[in-house]
Design a protein around this motif. Structure first.
Motif, PDB file in Angstrom:
ATOM      1  N   UNK A 160       7.733  19.933  -1.262  1.00  0.00           N
ATOM      2  CA  UNK A 160       6.519  19.852  -0.449  1.00  0.00           C
ATOM      3  C   UNK A 160       6.430  18.555   0.347  1.00  0.00           C
ATOM      4  N   UNK A 161       6.907  17.440  -0.225  1.00  0.00           N
ATOM      5  CA  UNK A 161       6.718  16.153   0.446  1.00  0.00           C
ATOM      6  C   UNK A 161       7.551  15.062  -0.220  1.00  0.00           C
ATOM      7  N   UNK A 162       7.823  14.030   0.560  1.00  0.00           N
ATOM      8  CA  UNK A 162       8.347  12.784   0.031  1.00  0.00           C
ATOM      9  C   UNK A 162       7.195  11.810  -0.152  1.00  0.00           C
ATOM     10  N   UNK A 163       7.504  10.497  -0.102  1.00  0.00           N
ATOM     11  CA  UNK A 163       6.463   9.485  -0.281  1.00  0.00           C
ATOM     12  C   UNK A 163       6.959   8.159   0.274  1.00  0.00           C
ATOM     13  N   UNK A 164       6.007   7.228   0.457  1.00  0.00           N
ATOM     14  CA  UNK A 164       6.399   5.942   1.020  1.00  0.00           C
ATOM     15  C   UNK A 164       5.328   4.880   0.835  1.00  0.00           C
ATOM     16  N   UNK A 207       0.860  -1.184   0.000  1.00  0.00           N
ATOM     17  CA  UNK A 207       0.000   0.000   0.000  1.00  0.00           C
ATOM     18  C   UNK A 207       0.893   1.228   0.000  1.00  0.00           C
ATOM     19  N   UNK A 208       0.627   2.166  -0.892  1.00  0.00           N
ATOM     20  CA  UNK A 208       1.303   3.463  -0.829  1.00  0.00           C
ATOM     21  C   UNK A 208       0.622   4.256   0.284  1.00  0.00           C
ATOM     22  N   UNK A 209       1.387   4.630   1.289  1.00  0.00           N
ATOM     23  CA  UNK A 209       0.803   5.129   2.535  1.00  0.00           C
ATOM     24  C   UNK A 209       0.866   6.637   2.690  1.00  0.00           C
ATOM     25  N   UNK A 210       1.751   7.301   1.954  1.00  0.00           N
ATOM     26  CA  UNK A 210       1.808   8.759   2.059  1.00  0.00           C
ATOM     27  C   UNK A 210       2.504   9.334   0.829  1.00  0.00           C
ATOM     28  N   UNK A 211       2.336  10.647   0.646  1.00  0.00           N
ATOM     29  CA  UNK A 211       2.986  11.314  -0.467  1.00  0.00           C
ATOM     30  C   UNK A 211       2.051  12.029  -1.408  1.00  0.00           C
ATOM     31  N   UNK A 212       0.742  11.881  -1.210  1.00  0.00           N
ATOM     32  CA  UNK A 212      -0.239  12.633  -1.996  1.00  0.00           C
ATOM     33  C   UNK A 212       0.024  12.489  -3.493  1.00  0.00           C
ATOM     34  N   UNK A 213       0.115  11.232  -3.942  1.00  0.00           N
ATOM     35  CA  UNK A 213       0.289  10.958  -5.356  1.00  0.00           C
ATOM     36  C   UNK A 213       1.725  10.860  -5.825  1.00  0.00           C
ATOM     37  N   UNK A 214       2.686  11.079  -4.936  1.00  0.00           N
ATOM     38  CA  UNK A 214       4.097  11.010  -5.328  1.00  0.00           C
ATOM     39  C   UNK A 214       4.608   9.574  -5.406  1.00  0.00           C
ATOM     40  N   UNK A 253      10.659   4.486   1.939  1.00  0.00           N
ATOM     41  CA  UNK A 253      10.282   5.894   1.825  1.00  0.00           C
ATOM     42  C   UNK A 253      11.427   6.673   1.196  1.00  0.00           C
ATOM     43  N   UNK A 254      11.076   7.768   0.577  1.00  0.00           N
ATOM     44  CA  UNK A 254      12.042   8.714   0.031  1.00  0.00           C
ATOM     45  C   UNK A 254      11.727  10.062   0.655  1.00  0.00           C
ATOM     46  N   UNK A 255      12.709  10.637   1.360  1.00  0.00           N
ATOM     47  CA  UNK A 255      12.423  11.830   2.159  1.00  0.00           C
ATOM     48  C   UNK A 255      13.651  12.724   2.249  1.00  0.00           C
ATOM     49  N   UNK A 266       4.155  -3.989 -11.965  1.00  0.00           N
ATOM     50  CA  UNK A 266       5.516  -4.528 -11.992  1.00  0.00           C
ATOM     51  C   UNK A 266       6.566  -3.529 -11.510  1.00  0.00           C
ATOM     52  N   UNK A 267       6.245  -2.249 -11.509  1.00  0.00           N
ATOM     53  CA  UNK A 267       7.189  -1.202 -11.118  1.00  0.00           C
ATOM     54  C   UNK A 267       6.499  -0.255 -10.145  1.00  0.00           C
ATOM     55  N   UNK A 268       7.260   0.236  -9.168  1.00  0.00           N
ATOM     56  CA  UNK A 268       6.773   1.243  -8.230  1.00  0.00           C
ATOM     57  C   UNK A 268       7.807   2.364  -8.189  1.00  0.00           C
ATOM     58  N   UNK A 269       7.359   3.593  -8.152  1.00  0.00           N
ATOM     59  CA  UNK A 269       8.272   4.722  -7.990  1.00  0.00           C
ATOM     60  C   UNK A 269       7.845   5.583  -6.805  1.00  0.00           C
ATOM     61  N   UNK A 270       8.835   6.094  -6.094  1.00  0.00           N
ATOM     62  CA  UNK A 270       8.631   7.089  -5.049  1.00  0.00           C
ATOM     63  C   UNK A 270       9.326   8.371  -5.468  1.00  0.00           C
TER      64      UNK A 270
END
Length: 295
Positions: free
Chosen positions: A66-70, A42-49, A198-200, A57-61
């Protein structure tokens, strides 16, 4: 006029399918499905990032000012072999951190960390590792990598079983944390953990102790993921999917053989840049117990 009987190739295919189903029913074939991020995390944060692409098959953060993602795994694990292929943020990534780790819940948590500390263009990434047991960490080891982790995907793995935790990069062990409960060192064994990433922004400490700040003109920063695999004991409602018999899960008893030990020594000699077990300034009252016990 076309014959109504099956073509020989069609007949062979039909026989093959029937034979395969027969083997499935007998348990002679084990089906291993490729990971799919839609099903696994589950993508848990990042507002679409955070984005799942290519039919799962692929996931990007991504990270911007303004924000990172995770994201986190849908399942919890208690022992396993966890693999993920990651391609890190390219170019000037100073100030950014890409974290990839296992962690349990609660205030007395266990955690097994990979953290990739960004760099100025042309300088190497720092791979930062740590192990927490019952909420206590301070077990950092840091390494340079022997390749450019931004040019291609590389596999980062954790082996976690009752004997030890082993960190791997492309199948090469880089760190081992042994179970030394017998001498009083806590070991992660009771708390199921999820996989997180996460990427932050951490430019207050990540690059040269915070001396190099994030250059937001380079944003968005993006890390990519693929081929997540969890060969693990899944815990659901307090019940593990693994039986007491480890024959079906060889990683539960997997050890480092002589070749693994040789490769581990090479990493420590050539690539390690910090080891908490050598930092007497940080521990003036004495090094942690696991650093002083021969096991």
């Amino acid at each position: 006029m076309a014959s109504s009987s099956p073509h020989p190739s069609s007949l062979s295919l039909l026989v093959g399918i029937l034979l395969f189903h027969s083997l499935l029913l007998s348990g002679s074939v084990k089906v291993v499905s490729a990971g799919n991020f839609y099903e696994d995390v589950d993508i848990t944060w990042g507002d679409g990032r955070g984005k799942i692409l290519n039919d799962g098959q692929v996931l990007t953060l991504s990270l911007d000012k303004a924000s990172g993602s995770g994201f986190q795994s849908k399942k919890q694990f208690l022992y396993g072999k966890i693999d993920m292929q990651i391609k890190l943020v390219p170019g000037n990534s100073a100030g950014t951190v890409t974290a990839y780790y296992l962690r349990s819940e609660g205030s007395s948590w266990d955690e097994i960390d990979f953290e990739f500390l960004g760099n100025l263009s042309g300088e190497p990434y720092v791979l930062h590792t740590n192990v927490y047991t019952q909420g206590k960490g301070d077990r950092e080891q840091q390494f340079y990598l022997w390749f450019d982790p931004t040019a291609n995907f590389h596999t980062y793995s954790v082996l976690w079983n009752p004997q030890h935790v082993v960190f791997y990069v492309d199948g090469r062990p880089i760190r081992e944390f042994k179970n030394m409960e017998g001498v009083g060192v806590p070991y992660p064994k009771n708390q199921p953990m999820r996989l997180y990433s996460s990427l932050w922004n951490a430019d207050d400490w990540a690059t040269r102790g915070g001396l190099v700040k994030t250059d937001w003109s380079q944003a968005p920063f993006t890390a990519s993921y693929r081929n997540f695999k969890a060969d693990a004991c899944v815990v659901s409602n307090g019940v593990s999917s693994c039986s007491s018999n480890s024959s079906g899960n060889p990683w539960l008893t997997q050890k480092l053989d002589a070749n693994d030990q040789r490769r581990l020594r090479w990493v420590k000699k050539k690539m390690m840049i910090y080891d908490y077990c050598s930092d007497t300034k940080r521990f003036p009252q004495g090094l942690p117990l696991e650093c002083t016990v021969k096991s």
